[in-house]
Scaffold this motif. Structure first.
Motif, mmCIF file in Angstrom:
data_model
loop_
_atom_site.group_PDB
_atom_site.id
_atom_site.type_symbol
_atom_site.label_atom_id
_atom_site.label_comp_id
_atom_site.label_asym_id
_atom_site.label_seq_id
_atom_site.Cartn_x
_atom_site.Cartn_y
_atom_site.Cartn_z
ATOM 1 N N LEU A 1 -75.199 -48.528 40.123
ATOM 2 C CA LEU A 1 -76.216 -49.475 39.662
ATOM 3 C C LEU A 1 -77.517 -49.262 40.448
ATOM 4 C CD1 LEU A 1 -76.847 -51.885 37.841
ATOM 5 C CD2 LEU A 1 -76.011 -53.392 39.645
ATOM 6 N N ASN A 2 -77.391 -49.083 41.773
ATOM 7 C CA ASN A 2 -78.562 -48.794 42.613
ATOM 8 C C ASN A 2 -79.317 -47.584 42.100
ATOM 9 O OD1 ASN A 2 -78.703 -50.732 44.635
ATOM 10 N ND2 ASN A 2 -76.996 -49.790 45.757
ATOM 11 N N LEU A 3 -78.560 -46.551 41.763
ATOM 12 C CA LEU A 3 -79.210 -45.316 41.320
ATOM 13 C C LEU A 3 -79.939 -45.523 40.000
ATOM 14 C CD1 LEU A 3 -76.576 -42.544 42.199
ATOM 15 C CD2 LEU A 3 -78.555 -43.321 43.512
ATOM 16 N N VAL B 1 -81.078 -48.366 38.828
ATOM 17 C CA VAL B 1 -82.240 -49.230 39.057
ATOM 18 C C VAL B 1 -83.387 -48.418 39.666
ATOM 19 C CG1 VAL B 1 -83.114 -51.175 40.409
ATOM 20 C CG2 VAL B 1 -80.917 -51.357 39.235
ATOM 21 N N ASN B 2 -83.068 -47.564 40.632
ATOM 22 C CA ASN B 2 -84.097 -46.695 41.209
ATOM 23 C C ASN B 2 -84.736 -45.827 40.134
ATOM 24 O OD1 ASN B 2 -83.779 -47.595 43.782
ATOM 25 N ND2 ASN B 2 -82.573 -45.840 44.494
ATOM 26 N N ALA B 3 -83.888 -45.286 39.254
ATOM 27 C CA ALA B 3 -84.395 -44.408 38.196
ATOM 28 C C ALA B 3 -85.320 -45.195 37.270
ATOM 29 C CB ALA B 3 -83.228 -43.800 37.422
ATOM 30 N N THR C 1 -90.575 -47.307 49.434
ATOM 31 C CA THR C 1 -91.987 -47.114 49.116
ATOM 32 C C THR C 1 -92.438 -48.226 48.178
ATOM 33 O OG1 THR C 1 -91.418 -45.724 47.251
ATOM 34 C CG2 THR C 1 -91.847 -44.604 49.338
ATOM 35 N N LYS C 2 -91.513 -49.160 47.951
ATOM 36 C CA LYS C 2 -91.834 -50.219 47.001
ATOM 37 C C LYS C 2 -92.582 -51.351 47.683
ATOM 38 C CE LYS C 2 -88.011 -48.684 44.292
ATOM 39 N NZ LYS C 2 -86.624 -48.813 43.886
ATOM 40 N N ASP C 3 -93.296 -52.132 46.866
ATOM 41 C CA ASP C 3 -94.073 -53.228 47.422
ATOM 42 C C ASP C 3 -93.156 -54.235 48.100
ATOM 43 O OD1 ASP C 3 -96.280 -52.061 46.442
ATOM 44 O OD2 ASP C 3 -96.355 -53.282 44.605
ATOM 45 N N LEU D 1 -82.407 -50.537 50.973
ATOM 46 C CA LEU D 1 -80.989 -50.414 51.363
ATOM 47 C C LEU D 1 -80.134 -49.802 50.261
ATOM 48 C CD1 LEU D 1 -80.343 -53.719 53.313
ATOM 49 C CD2 LEU D 1 -80.382 -51.376 54.177
ATOM 50 N N GLY D 2 -80.718 -49.654 49.046
ATOM 51 C CA GLY D 2 -79.936 -49.155 47.920
ATOM 52 C C GLY D 2 -79.284 -47.816 48.216
ATOM 53 N N LEU D 3 -80.120 -46.839 48.573
ATOM 54 C CA LEU D 3 -79.574 -45.507 48.809
ATOM 55 C C LEU D 3 -78.706 -45.459 50.061
ATOM 56 C CD1 LEU D 3 -82.493 -43.120 47.793
ATOM 57 C CD2 LEU D 3 -80.415 -43.669 46.541
HETATM 58 MG MG LIG Z 1 -83.021 -48.957 45.192
#
Ligand SMILES: [Mg+2]
Ligand SMILES: Nc1ncnc2c1ncn2[C@@H]1O[C@H](COP(=O)(O)OP(=O)(O)OP(=O)(O)O)[C@@H](O)[C@H]1O
Length: 648
Positions: free
Chosen positions: A399-401, A403-405, A464-466, A473-475
């Motif tokens: 799910l993290n991946l 969402v990042n995508a 790198t997100k606001d 912590l996702g990755l």
């Molecule tokens: Mg993430």
């Protein structure tokens, strides 16, 4: 130059005697006279020394006794005299025979001798033994030939020569093997053809020759191009060749293909880097793990205190405060879970699973996370070996991946979740050992990452997100989860080129096939709806009933999925969807697998609407939206009964 016979003028008798003594004393040359017919009339010390005969033995004999049988048969002695007579001189080299039968290589000059009237009175013959010189010459030629053969035969090195201007003048087997050009294709052409376009433009070939000419030698490594256009990493030496006068007459060029050596050096470097990276993460993991552990305990205390607090009387305002605090504590707990997972201190519930199935039943959640702005596709390989994973953590990671995508494709794009089997060699992927792995990747067509971001992305709290959009912590969680399963996470990304995140899990050895262990008892259903919310709630209903759920957001996607999973038993589809309608899907699905059971759900009074389409509706069951769990159960029962009846 005709020689005046010793008994004629202009020599005084005294001088003539001196000359005779001189000639007879010469030992380095055989000097003797022949009659016009070739009979020997005089003999000197040199002649005796070379040929072994004394004067008494040979005077009066024909000079052809010194020739080999073969030369005699060919009439060479006679021809020699004829030529000396007609041309004024005979000069040759050849084998001659000594008295004892041995041979020597002779340099022979025969001059005709004429008297004042021009009448031929005989021949002067001067012979020298040059056997040694001849042998030396032969030895030299032989060694040159051997050297040439050696160079020709060498296949590990391209060895060839260049003219002073760089034109190729010869070509050996190694050159043919390494550069693929045949001798005739390259000899006569300029050696710069082996350089890359760019090196040629930068004048590299010319500079190499200039260096070799001025310093005697040029040595370098660089890319060179084969005939078929492929490149190899070459080690090149160019030596200048000068003649005895010191003039440059060309270059010797030796080229070796050292691509393999370069590759292994590069791999070593990569492995070192991977090791460094993993050691760094290990260290960070220890630190964060410790902090997260303590922090988790603190949060526990806070949480417990809050629930105690809740039990007593409070004003509405206080209750709202308590709720906010509880919410915050929960959020904090989630964060510490992620940290613990990164530090691999999260309790890990290992199960043997087929990741395709896990992904399949998680599909609805992933679709919901991806949203409508991007296309989410699944490309799952068939016959995957099983892997050992903690399913809940795997799902969180995936799910993290996704969402990042999604975050990386704000303007829309495509995300592909894929699975594959890959045999990895040591050093190819991070610090992974050589083995077979199941790779689960999430690929996006998004903004990609700068190299610095790639190296740091896994670090806890790197984002790198606001502020407020990402905790970074996702990755970290994904990394920890994959590591705990004995695998690794590989990141391939370039700015503007999208990103591929690949999770490697060691494939379990066995029959190599996914055995459907934990899931085999449950039936599988494919849900189709263009509304992600509905997909999720319907998915929940089916899961409550013990189904394993796969989902698709369009008829087209559903068909794709059906093709990949022919053992599906049940299709549950919305009727009204953009693109392929549920009914069309149902017909195509039936054609694909006739045993498939189909339920169509529609917000309208379904059958009358559908009847207009002229469908053979008897094949399908219908549910009217909104439906409750009990409606669903009833429909399924009805289908089971019908199935049982038709089976008898
Ligand atoms: Mg993430
Ligand atoms: N698919 C991707 N495309 C581009 N950049 C990415 C991608 N995935 C991760 N990144 C980069 O890596 C960083 C770290 O990602 P990570 O998932 O660890 O944290 P995050 O997404 O920022 O926050 P969160 O804790 O909410 O996941 C991101 O901030 C982003 O810069």
């Amino acid at each position: 130059m005709p020689v005046t016979p010793p008994d004629t003028q202009p020599y005084s008798p005294h001088e003539a005697e001196r000359l005779r003594l001189f000639i007879s004393a010469v030992t380095d040359y055989a000097i003797y006279m022949l009659s016009p017919e070739g009979t020997i009339v005089s003999w000197n010390a040199g002649a005796q020394r070379f040929k072994g005969y004394t004067a008494a033995e040979v005077i009066g004999k024909h000079f052809s006794i010194f020739y080999t049988d073969e030369d005699r048969r060919l009439g060479i002695p006679v021809l020699a005299l004829q030529q000396a007579t007609s041309k004024g001189k005979f000069e040759a080299e050849g084998w001659r025979v000594r008295k004892d039968g041995t041979r020597f290589w002779a340099s022979v000059v025969i001059d005709p001798i004429r008297d004042d009237t021009g009448t031929l009175v005989g021949f002067a013959k001067i012979t020298r033994d040059i056997t040694e010189k001849k042998l030396a010459e032969e030895a030299l030629r032989e060694s040159e030939e051997r050297f040439r053969l050696l160079v020709q035969g060498v296949t590990d090195y391209a060895i060839y020569m260049l003219s002073p201007s760089g034109t190729i003048t010869n070509w050996n087997a190694g050159a043919r093997r390494i550069k693929q050009f045949e001798h005739d294709e390259v000899v006569g052409t300029h050696f710069s053809r082996f350089y890359t376009e760019q090196d040629r433009r930068n004048g590299m070939p010319q500079r190499a020759l200039e260096t070799a000419a001025s310093q005697g030698r040029f040595e370098a490594e660089g890319w060179r191009v084969r005939k078929d256009g492929t490149r190899f990493w070459a080690h090149v030496v160019i030596d200048a060749i000068h003649n005895e006068l010191g003039h440059l007459i060309g270059f010797a060029k030796i080229t070796r293909d050292v691509t393999e050596r370069r590759d292994s050096a590069e791999q070593l470097e990569k492995a070192r880097e991977a090791l460094f990276q993993s050691q760094k993460l290990e260290a960070i993991g220890k630190l964060t793990g410790g902090v997260a552990h303590d922090f988790n305990n603190l949060l526990n205390v806070l949480g417990n205190s809050l629930s105690l607090l809740r039990r007593s009387e409070h004003s509405m305002a206080d209750l709202r405060l308590i709720a906010t605090m509880e919410h915050t504590v929960k959020r904090g707990a989630t964060l510490t879970q992620q940290l613990l997972s990164f530090a691999r201190q999260q309790p890990f519930k290992q199960e043997q699973r087929d990741v395709n199935r896990v992904i399949g039943s998680f599909e609805a959640v992933l679709r919901r996370a991806a949203g409508n702005g991007v296309a989410l596709d699944f490309d799952l390989a068939t016959g995957l070996p099983q892997v050992e994973i903690d399913v809940a953590q795997f799902e969180t990671g995936l799910l993290n991946l996704v969402v990042n995508a999604r975050d990386a494709t704000p303007d829309g794009g495509r995300i592909v979740v894929s699975t594959a089997v890959r045999d990895v060699k040591a050093g190819q992927v991070g610090v992974l050992a050589e083995a077979r792995y199941v790779v689960v990747s999430v690929q996006d067509t998004g903004v990609g990452m700068e190299p610095e971001v790639v190296t740091r992305a896994i670090e806890p709290f790197f984002t790198t997100k606001d502020i407020g959009k990402g905790t970074g912590l996702g990755l970290s969680q994904v990394y920890g989860m994959v590591q705990q399963s004995g695998g690794d996470l590989a990141i391939a990304s370039r700015p503007g080129d999208g990103t591929t995140m690949s999770m490697y899990f060691p494939a379990l050895v066995g029959d190599g096939k996914a055995d459907a262990a934990p899931e085999s008892t449950s039936e599988r259903v494919l849900l189709v709806d263009d509304e992600p919310d509905l997909l999720e709630t319907t998915g929940e209903l089916f899961r409550t009933l013990g189904f394993e759920v796969l989902s698709a957001s369009s008829g087209e996607q559903a068909l794709e999925l059906l093709k990949r999973t022919p053992d599906l038993q049940l299709l549950f589809s919305d009727v009204v969807m953009p693109g392929m309608s549920g009914l069309e899907l149902a017909r195509k699905a039936k054609a694909l697998s006739p045993m498939l059971k189909v339920i169509l759900a529609s917000g309208y009074v379904a059958e009358s609407v559908l009847a207009k389409e002229g469908a053979p509706l008897g094949d399908f069951e219908f549910l009217t939206k909104p439906y409750a769990l009990s409606d669903l159960v009833q429909t399924l029962r009805k289908m089971d009964r019908a199935g049982a009846a038709s089976a008898h």
